[in-house]
Design an enzyme around this catalytic site. Structure first.
Site, PDB file in Angstrom:
ATOM      1  N   LYS A  22       0.843  -1.276  -0.112  1.00 44.16           N
ATOM      2  CA  LYS A  22      -0.116  -0.124  -0.050  1.00 44.16           C
ATOM      3  C   LYS A  22       0.795   1.217   0.160  1.00 44.16           C
ATOM      4  O   LYS A  22       0.579   2.175  -0.876  1.00 44.16           O
ATOM      5  CB  LYS A  22      -1.023   0.009   1.128  1.00 44.16           C
ATOM      6  CG  LYS A  22      -1.645   1.241   1.587  1.00 44.16           C
ATOM      7  CD  LYS A  22      -2.293   1.208   2.751  1.00 44.16           C
ATOM      8  CE  LYS A  22      -1.596   1.640   4.112  1.00 44.16           C
ATOM      9  NZ  LYS A  22      -1.241   2.800   4.510  1.00 44.16           N
ATOM     10  N   ASN A  23       1.770   1.075   0.904  1.00 39.64           N
ATOM     11  CA  ASN A  23       2.650   2.470   1.130  1.00 39.64           C
ATOM     12  C   ASN A  23       3.619   2.798   0.024  1.00 39.64           C
ATOM     13  O   ASN A  23       4.235   3.758  -0.184  1.00 39.64           O
ATOM     14  CB  ASN A  23       3.323   2.788   2.593  1.00 39.64           C
ATOM     15  CG  ASN A  23       2.141   2.831   3.587  1.00 39.64           C
ATOM     16  OD1 ASN A  23       1.164   3.033   3.394  1.00 39.64           O
ATOM     17  ND2 ASN A  23       2.753   2.350   4.542  1.00 39.64           N
ATOM     18  N   CYS A 121      -4.146  12.894  13.546  1.00 41.43           N
ATOM     19  CA  CYS A 121      -4.551  11.658  13.040  1.00 41.43           C
ATOM     20  C   CYS A 121      -4.416  10.695  14.285  1.00 41.43           C
ATOM     21  O   CYS A 121      -3.812  11.057  15.431  1.00 41.43           O
ATOM     22  CB  CYS A 121      -3.935  11.010  11.908  1.00 41.43           C
ATOM     23  SG  CYS A 121      -2.681   9.754  12.123  1.00 41.43           S
ATOM     24  N   ARG A 126       1.451  14.344  13.227  1.00 38.79           N
ATOM     25  CA  ARG A 126       1.727  14.005  11.721  1.00 38.79           C
ATOM     26  C   ARG A 126       1.624  15.465  11.015  1.00 38.79           C
ATOM     27  O   ARG A 126       0.825  15.791   9.980  1.00 38.79           O
ATOM     28  CB  ARG A 126       0.856  13.066  11.163  1.00 38.79           C
ATOM     29  CG  ARG A 126       1.007  11.966  12.104  1.00 38.79           C
ATOM     30  CD  ARG A 126       0.432  10.658  11.448  1.00 38.79           C
ATOM     31  NE  ARG A 126       1.063  10.276  10.122  1.00 38.79           N
ATOM     32  CZ  ARG A 126       0.631   9.233   9.333  1.00 38.79           C
ATOM     33  NH1 ARG A 126      -0.646   8.592   9.668  1.00 38.79           N
ATOM     34  NH2 ARG A 126       1.178   8.806   8.410  1.00 38.79           N
ATOM     35  N   ASP A 311       5.426   0.477  11.859  1.00 38.48           N
ATOM     36  CA  ASP A 311       4.450  -0.146  11.288  1.00 38.48           C
ATOM     37  C   ASP A 311       4.349  -1.557  11.707  1.00 38.48           C
ATOM     38  O   ASP A 311       3.041  -2.491  11.349  1.00 38.48           O
ATOM     39  CB  ASP A 311       4.004   0.093   9.647  1.00 38.48           C
ATOM     40  CG  ASP A 311       3.746   1.373   9.376  1.00 38.48           C
ATOM     41  OD1 ASP A 311       3.652   2.157  10.013  1.00 38.48           O
ATOM     42  OD2 ASP A 311       3.812   1.675   8.166  1.00 38.48           O
ATOM     43  N   ARG A 403      -8.052  -0.871   4.825  1.00 38.00           N
ATOM     44  CA  ARG A 403      -7.415   0.061   4.491  1.00 38.00           C
ATOM     45  C   ARG A 403      -5.909  -0.434   4.044  1.00 38.00           C
ATOM     46  O   ARG A 403      -5.433   0.177   3.240  1.00 38.00           O
ATOM     47  CB  ARG A 403      -7.237   1.341   5.434  1.00 38.00           C
ATOM     48  CG  ARG A 403      -8.525   2.240   5.736  1.00 38.00           C
ATOM     49  CD  ARG A 403      -8.165   3.437   6.549  1.00 38.00           C
ATOM     50  NE  ARG A 403      -7.061   4.248   5.694  1.00 38.00           N
ATOM     51  CZ  ARG A 403      -6.718   5.548   6.190  1.00 38.00           C
ATOM     52  NH1 ARG A 403      -7.029   5.800   7.423  1.00 38.00           N
ATOM     53  NH2 ARG A 403      -5.578   6.154   5.623  1.00 38.00           N
TER      54      ARG A 403
HETATM   55  C1  EPZ Z   1       4.475   6.761   6.084  1.00 40.50           C
HETATM   56  O1  EPZ Z   1       3.846   8.025   6.710  1.00 40.50           O
HETATM   57  C2  EPZ Z   1       3.611   5.785   5.947  1.00 40.50           C
HETATM   58  N1  EPZ Z   1       2.633   6.038   5.351  1.00 40.50           N
HETATM   59  C3  EPZ Z   1       3.332   5.231   7.311  1.00 40.50           C
HETATM   60  O2  EPZ Z   1       2.267   4.197   7.404  1.00 40.50           O
HETATM   61  C4  EPZ Z   1       4.669   4.967   8.349  1.00 40.50           C
HETATM   62  O3  EPZ Z   1       4.086   4.578   9.714  1.00 40.50           O
HETATM   63  C5  EPZ Z   1       5.525   6.280   8.388  1.00 40.50           C
HETATM   64  O4  EPZ Z   1       5.957   6.514   6.831  1.00 40.50           O
HETATM   65  C6  EPZ Z   1       6.715   5.933   9.120  1.00 40.50           C
HETATM   66  O5  EPZ Z   1       7.479   4.825   8.413  1.00 40.50           O
HETATM   67  C7  EPZ Z   1       2.626   5.843   3.872  1.00 40.50           C
HETATM   68  O6  EPZ Z   1       3.626   5.693   3.337  1.00 40.50           O
HETATM   69  C8  EPZ Z   1       1.552   6.505   3.105  1.00 40.50           C
HETATM   70  P1  EPZ Z   1       6.878  10.108   8.035  1.00 40.50           P
HETATM   71  P2  EPZ Z   1       4.577   9.449   6.488  1.00 40.50           P
HETATM   72  O7  EPZ Z   1       6.710  11.634   7.258  1.00 40.50           O
HETATM   73  O8  EPZ Z   1       5.236   9.618   5.431  1.00 40.50           O
HETATM   74  C9  EPZ Z   1       7.236  13.470  11.380  1.00 40.50           C
HETATM   75  C10 EPZ Z   1       0.618   2.785   7.811  1.00 40.50           C
HETATM   76  O9  EPZ Z   1       0.180   2.094   9.126  1.00 40.50           O
HETATM   77  N2  EPZ Z   1       6.971  14.276  10.367  1.00 40.50           N
HETATM   78  O10 EPZ Z   1       7.861   9.315   7.740  1.00 40.50           O
HETATM   79  O11 EPZ Z   1       3.200  10.279   6.818  1.00 40.50           O
HETATM   80  C11 EPZ Z   1       5.960  12.655  11.621  1.00 40.50           C
HETATM   81  O12 EPZ Z   1       4.945  13.265  12.527  1.00 40.50           O
HETATM   82  C12 EPZ Z   1       1.337   4.235   8.110  1.00 40.50           C
HETATM   83  O13 EPZ Z   1       0.624   2.087   6.931  1.00 40.50           O
HETATM   84  C13 EPZ Z   1       7.312  15.728  10.629  1.00 40.50           C
HETATM   85  O14 EPZ Z   1       7.310  16.297  11.948  1.00 40.50           O
HETATM   86  O15 EPZ Z   1       5.695   9.479   7.713  1.00 40.50           O
HETATM   87  C14 EPZ Z   1       6.619  11.178  12.199  1.00 40.50           C
HETATM   88  O16 EPZ Z   1       6.599  11.731  13.519  1.00 40.50           O
HETATM   89  C15 EPZ Z   1       0.800   4.880   9.231  1.00 40.50           C
HETATM   90  N3  EPZ Z   1       7.124  16.617   9.657  1.00 40.50           N
HETATM   91  C16 EPZ Z   1       7.878  11.386  11.723  1.00 40.50           C
HETATM   92  O17 EPZ Z   1       8.168  12.682  11.052  1.00 40.50           O
HETATM   93  C17 EPZ Z   1       6.759  16.401   8.528  1.00 40.50           C
HETATM   94  O18 EPZ Z   1       6.524  17.516   7.449  1.00 40.50           O
HETATM   95  C18 EPZ Z   1       8.068  10.379  10.350  1.00 40.50           C
HETATM   96  O19 EPZ Z   1       6.784  10.460   9.468  1.00 40.50           O
HETATM   97  C19 EPZ Z   1       6.811  15.016   8.152  1.00 40.50           C
HETATM   98  C20 EPZ Z   1       6.723  14.247   9.125  1.00 40.50           C
END
Ligand code: EPZ
Length: 424
Positions: A22-23, A121, A126, A311, A403
């Site tokens: 999915k991701n 969320c 996030r 995850d 999902r």
């Molecule tokens: C991706 O989310 C995945 N989703 C998530 O999968 C996964 O948990 C996550 O990466 C971490 O591996 C998809 O790929 C669609 P991040 P993403 O930006 O890209 C912080 C699932 O269950 N951050 O790597 O949104 C954020 O809050 C899910 O399938 C900022 O502070 O994650 C988090 O603490 C849920 N500012 C950390 O970085 C930003 O602008 C990592 O988030 C962006 C992120």
């Protein structure tokens, strides 16, 4: 709302075909916005989140058609011949945060985009600040107004050096796509190296992008004026693989996970081995098998790839509730990703949360109970607990599972689980 009923206590044995990730599929679909040619993605999983993004892309003018291959997997052809809207509305972004991945491609191709701010969320706040700051460095003018990100690049995007202050999968993906069509060279440092990021980069290269350093935390993108169509298979889902490996572990079973890759799960395989679950390569994928005796408690800390993935944290915790000894599980990526704890406790687990760590004291067995969860991975962790528990477990709010897990109850039932979907 559908529910899933499980009667636990049966060891899972057999094989499971791992679906496309999915991701990986979500950013790949967004990449179709970068070209007026058709992009065909094969091995697309049939999931609610894919349908949601497909709906958003349709609103932006992307023509789509799907097909089925001889092996039953789905393909999706996306053709953004002409982009008819550059607005991603609140209703869709609220439903799925990954919608924010249309920002980079729209801005790069059309010079403007209006994307709703995702908001909080269930698993954490996030924010998307890293995406926005990095796009500004590429020359975008960004204004936040009425809950929307209004981004403009009237003179086009220009390459720049970007050092991410935190590793972000989504920000790396948005920037890879934007930089592919920017003028000049972009360097992304402290970039995410998740296999899903690699899959996107490889697809962009197939579309004509010039990217160096794929698979590392330092990516160099030489912008090109135009990308073309391509055909790309979505990588196998490492999180689905890890989930079923833990299902084999918690039920004292053995599952062959067809299509899975060990290289995407090394940290998980190391931890599982210490707990007493072996993950070994076969000629079709991986075999997950509980070794002799009870599971052992092993500490884990979530980290960006190649570390142990957030995850899989909830599923691992479910497994640890039945292990011999204690296990300290520390979540470093999201601030509120322990919603499964009270539900696992209702099934007899002993878990104490202290800040970002959970101390799990393993018990001999769990007992079935009605449970529910508020996110995808928490929900599947309750399914795993239910598979091992004595008696009946009913997991509600199954839409979370839909999902991200394709045909979860069919896949598990085919390996001996007593599991069924209750339609309401
Ligand atoms: C991706 O989310 C995945 N989703 C998530 O999968 C996964 O948990 C996550 O990466 C971490 O591996 C998809 O790929 C669609 P991040 P993403 O930006 O890209 C912080 C699932 O269950 N951050 O790597 O949104 C954020 O809050 C899910 O399938 C900022 O502070 O994650 C988090 O603490 C849920 N500012 C950390 O970085 C930003 O602008 C990592 O988030 C962006 C992120």
């Amino acid at each position: 709302m559908d529910r899933i009923r499980i009667r636990g206590g049966r060891p899972l044995k057999g094989e499971i075909q791992v679906s496309g990730a999915k991701n990986a599929a979500l950013p790949l679909m967004a990449a179709a916005l970068l070209t007026d040619d058709a992009l065909t993605l094969t091995n697309i999983p049939a999931l609610a989140d894919i349908a949601t993004l497909s709906g958003l892309l349709a609103q932006l003018g992307v023509e789509q058609s799907s097909g089925t291959a001889a092996d039953g997997t789905r393909s999706l052809t996306l053709h953004a011949r002409q982009i008819t809207s550059t607005r991603a509305p609140y209703d869709l972004v609220r439903k799925m945060r990954a919608s924010v991945l249309v920002l980079g491609p729209l801005l790069a191709r059309e010079g403007h985009a209006e994307v709703s701010l995702p908001g909080g969320c269930a698993i954490g706040t996030r924010p998307v600040d890293l995406h926005l700051k990095a796009l500004e460095l590429l020359g975008a003018e960004i204004e936040l107004k009425d809950g929307y990100i209004n981004a403009r690049a009237p003179r086009g995007l220009r390459g720049a050096e970007i050092v991410f202050s935190k590793v972000s999968v989504g920000a790396t993906e948005n920037l890879l796509m934007a930089a592919a069509l920017a003028k000049g060279t972009t360097r992304l440092l402290n970039a995410a190296r998740e296999p899903e990021v690699v899959d996107l980069a490889e697809c962009l290269v197939r579309m004509g992008a010039i990217i160096e350093g794929i698979g590392s935390d330092s990516l160099t993108i030489q912008g090109v004026p135009r990308l073309h169509g391509a055909r790309h298979p979505v990588v196998a889902d490492r999180i689905e693989t890890g989930t079923y490996a833990m299902a084999a572990g918690i039920t004292d079973g053995a599952l062959e996970l067809v299509g899975a890759r060990l290289g995407h799960l090394r940290a998980v395989a190391d931890v599982l081995e210490q707990t007493g679950v072996e993950l070994s390569e076969t000629n079709r994928g991986l075999l997950a098998r509980r070794m002799n005796g009870r599971l052992h408690g092993v500490d884990v800390m979530t980290e960006p790839f190649p570390g142990f993935p957030t995850d899989l944290q909830a599923q691992y915790m479910a497994m640890m509730t039945t292990a011999e000894g204690a296990s300290m599980i520390t979540e470093t990526i999201f601030e509120n990703r322990f919603m499964h704890v009270p539900e696992l406790t209702r099934m007899g687990a002993s878990i104490n949360v202290h800040g970002s760590s959970a101390l799990v004291r393993g018990r001999e067995g769990l007992t079935g109970a009605p449970v529910m969860a508020t996110d995808l991975r928490a929900s599947v962790s309750l399914v795993l607990a239910g598979l091992a528990a004595e008696g009946e477990t009913v997991v509600s709010r199954v839409y979370h599972l839909d999902r991200g897990y394709e045909r979860v109850e069919q896949k598990l039932a085919a390996c001996g689980a007593e599991i069924e979907r209750l339609k309401d």
